[in-house]
Design a protein around this motif. Structure first.
Motif, mmCIF file in Angstrom:
data_model
loop_
_atom_site.group_PDB
_atom_site.id
_atom_site.type_symbol
_atom_site.label_atom_id
_atom_site.label_comp_id
_atom_site.label_asym_id
_atom_site.label_seq_id
_atom_site.Cartn_x
_atom_site.Cartn_y
_atom_site.Cartn_z
ATOM 1 N N ILE A 72 4.763 -9.670 40.558
ATOM 2 C CA ILE A 72 6.106 -10.028 40.070
ATOM 3 C C ILE A 72 6.367 -11.543 40.168
ATOM 4 N N PRO A 73 6.107 -12.189 41.331
ATOM 5 C CA PRO A 73 6.403 -13.634 41.409
ATOM 6 C C PRO A 73 5.585 -14.453 40.415
ATOM 7 N N LEU A 74 4.374 -14.010 40.104
ATOM 8 C CA LEU A 74 3.513 -14.747 39.162
ATOM 9 C C LEU A 74 4.089 -14.670 37.751
ATOM 10 N N TYR A 75 4.363 -13.460 37.303
ATOM 11 C CA TYR A 75 4.832 -13.294 35.922
ATOM 12 C C TYR A 75 6.292 -13.727 35.749
ATOM 13 N N ALA A 76 6.998 -13.875 36.854
ATOM 14 C CA ALA A 76 8.372 -14.384 36.787
ATOM 15 C C ALA A 76 8.378 -15.877 36.439
ATOM 16 N N GLU A 77 7.250 -16.541 36.630
ATOM 17 C CA GLU A 77 7.117 -17.981 36.317
ATOM 18 C C GLU A 77 7.110 -18.250 34.817
ATOM 19 N N LEU A 78 6.757 -17.251 34.040
ATOM 20 C CA LEU A 78 6.563 -17.448 32.600
ATOM 21 C C LEU A 78 7.890 -17.221 31.859
ATOM 22 N N GLU A 94 12.745 0.426 44.787
ATOM 23 C CA GLU A 94 14.012 -0.329 44.747
ATOM 24 C C GLU A 94 13.796 -1.777 45.105
ATOM 25 N N GLU A 95 12.994 -1.982 46.146
ATOM 26 C CA GLU A 95 12.714 -3.341 46.616
ATOM 27 C C GLU A 95 12.092 -4.184 45.491
ATOM 28 N N ASN A 96 11.164 -3.592 44.778
ATOM 29 C CA ASN A 96 10.495 -4.332 43.700
ATOM 30 C C ASN A 96 11.412 -4.565 42.496
ATOM 31 N N LEU A 97 12.296 -3.611 42.225
ATOM 32 C CA LEU A 97 13.261 -3.824 41.133
ATOM 33 C C LEU A 97 14.201 -4.970 41.506
ATOM 34 N N GLU A 98 14.630 -4.992 42.759
ATOM 35 C CA GLU A 98 15.508 -6.080 43.236
ATOM 36 C C GLU A 98 14.768 -7.424 43.196
ATOM 37 N N LEU A 99 13.479 -7.392 43.523
ATOM 38 C CA LEU A 99 12.685 -8.633 43.492
ATOM 39 C C LEU A 99 12.660 -9.203 42.070
ATOM 40 N N ILE A 100 12.453 -8.347 41.090
ATOM 41 C CA ILE A 100 12.450 -8.805 39.687
ATOM 42 C C ILE A 100 13.808 -9.424 39.352
ATOM 43 N N LYS A 101 14.861 -8.710 39.716
ATOM 44 C CA LYS A 101 16.224 -9.199 39.417
ATOM 45 C C LYS A 101 16.505 -10.536 40.103
ATOM 46 N N SER A 102 15.924 -10.753 41.276
ATOM 47 C CA SER A 102 16.185 -11.990 42.024
ATOM 48 C C SER A 102 15.697 -13.218 41.260
ATOM 49 N N TYR A 103 14.803 -13.014 40.296
ATOM 50 C CA TYR A 103 14.334 -14.124 39.447
ATOM 51 C C TYR A 103 15.173 -14.250 38.169
ATOM 52 N N PRO A 125 20.761 3.184 38.363
ATOM 53 C CA PRO A 125 21.762 2.105 38.407
ATOM 54 C C PRO A 125 21.140 0.704 38.361
ATOM 55 N N LEU A 126 19.867 0.609 38.710
ATOM 56 C CA LEU A 126 19.224 -0.720 38.747
ATOM 57 C C LEU A 126 18.516 -1.085 37.454
ATOM 58 N N LEU A 127 18.270 -0.097 36.602
ATOM 59 C CA LEU A 127 17.344 -0.320 35.478
ATOM 60 C C LEU A 127 17.963 -0.990 34.251
ATOM 61 N N ASP A 128 17.186 -1.935 33.682
ATOM 62 C CA ASP A 128 17.542 -2.539 32.390
ATOM 63 C C ASP A 128 16.717 -1.925 31.263
ATOM 64 N N LEU A 129 15.602 -1.281 31.637
ATOM 65 C CA LEU A 129 14.702 -0.733 30.612
ATOM 66 C C LEU A 129 13.942 0.468 31.172
ATOM 67 N N VAL A 130 13.709 1.451 30.310
ATOM 68 C CA VAL A 130 12.780 2.546 30.632
ATOM 69 C C VAL A 130 11.660 2.483 29.604
ATOM 70 N N LEU A 131 10.426 2.405 30.102
ATOM 71 C CA LEU A 131 9.262 2.354 29.211
ATOM 72 C C LEU A 131 8.608 3.734 29.198
ATOM 73 N N VAL A 132 8.785 4.445 28.102
ATOM 74 C CA VAL A 132 8.219 5.791 27.985
ATOM 75 C C VAL A 132 6.797 5.651 27.436
ATOM 76 N N MET A 133 5.829 6.069 28.234
ATOM 77 C CA MET A 133 4.432 5.987 27.777
ATOM 78 C C MET A 133 4.129 7.170 26.861
ATOM 79 N N SER A 134 3.644 6.842 25.662
ATOM 80 C CA SER A 134 3.302 7.895 24.703
ATOM 81 C C SER A 134 1.787 8.093 24.628
ATOM 82 N N VAL A 135 1.064 7.466 25.556
ATOM 83 C CA VAL A 135 -0.370 7.717 25.787
ATOM 84 C C VAL A 135 -0.572 7.569 27.298
#
Ligand code: DX5
Ligand code: ZN
Length: 208
Positions: A72-78, A94-103, A125-135
């Protein structure tokens, strides 16, 4: 409909990213695999960062990894709009979702074809997106699993019932035929259908 393009199947990523700059595609979908959560392993971040220089589009990062907090911290740089990891990692979601939001980046959870939709409930309550995998996650160029159509409807109903504004993206085997099964989505994520074609823009148009 928004379109996000995965370059997983590209044999010349810099070239294809430059071509995608000339299109109106909404996002570049970056598939990151660690060789543990899925068998395949993508290039390390230092190489990914070089490749990223070829695009002027916002990124939609899909982490198919066992330990999202390492990435997360690496890709948050881009120039990243969304970082998504899998609900199947089970641990510290939850911790990781909050970490993403902190950036200041939007966060998402991805769900594999055999995982029940109710697995998302505690995190809605924390989600901005749901990625449904179709494969099954792990490689590009696979066939769309038709039961995804019902799954998308189920996710939409769940989001509505919780008054969630999260968007739904679908990923895997998307083309001009299978898109008909995804009309309740907000974003179509497509790789080989676009990348293995002569005119990226025509294929993108066919998905909108
Ligand atoms: C699958 C990846 C997808 C996929 C998309 O593990 O997450 O993003 O590569 O590629 P196509 O459209 O070829 O299925
Ligand atoms: Zn993906």
């Amino acid at each position: 409909m928004k379109v996000s393009v995965s370059f997983l199947s590209s044999s010349n990523i810099p070239e294809d990213l430059k071509k995608l700059n000339e299109t109106d595609v909404d996002y570049i979908h970056m598939d990151i695999m660690d060789g543990k959560f899925v068998l395949a392993k993508t290039m390390p971040f230092r190489e990914m960062r070089n490749i990223y220089k070829y695009t002027n589009k916002r990124l939609d990062v899909h982490l198919m990894v066992e330990d999202p907090k390492k990435y997360i911290p690496l890709y948050a740089e881009l120039n990243t709009e969304y970082i998504t990891f899998h609900v199947e990692v089970m641990d510290r979601i939850e911790e990781n979702l909050e970490l993403i939001k902190s950036y200041g980046i939007k966060c998402g959870l991805a769900i594999k074809p055999n995982t029940p939709v109710k697995a998302l409930v505690p995190y809605l309550p924390l989600l901005d997106l749901v990625l449904v995998m179709s494969v099954e996650p792990g490689k590009g160029g696979q066939q769309f699993i038709s039961s995804t159509e019902d799954k998308i409807k189920e996710v939409r109903a769940l989001l509505d019932s919780y008054h969630s504004n999260a968007v739904i993206s679908v990923d895997g085997g998307i083309n001009e035929e299978t898109k008909a099964m995804c009309y309740e989505c907000d974003i179509l994520t497509s790789g080989s259908y676009i990348i293995n074609s002569k005119s990226f823009q025509k294929r993108i148009d066919s998905l909108r």
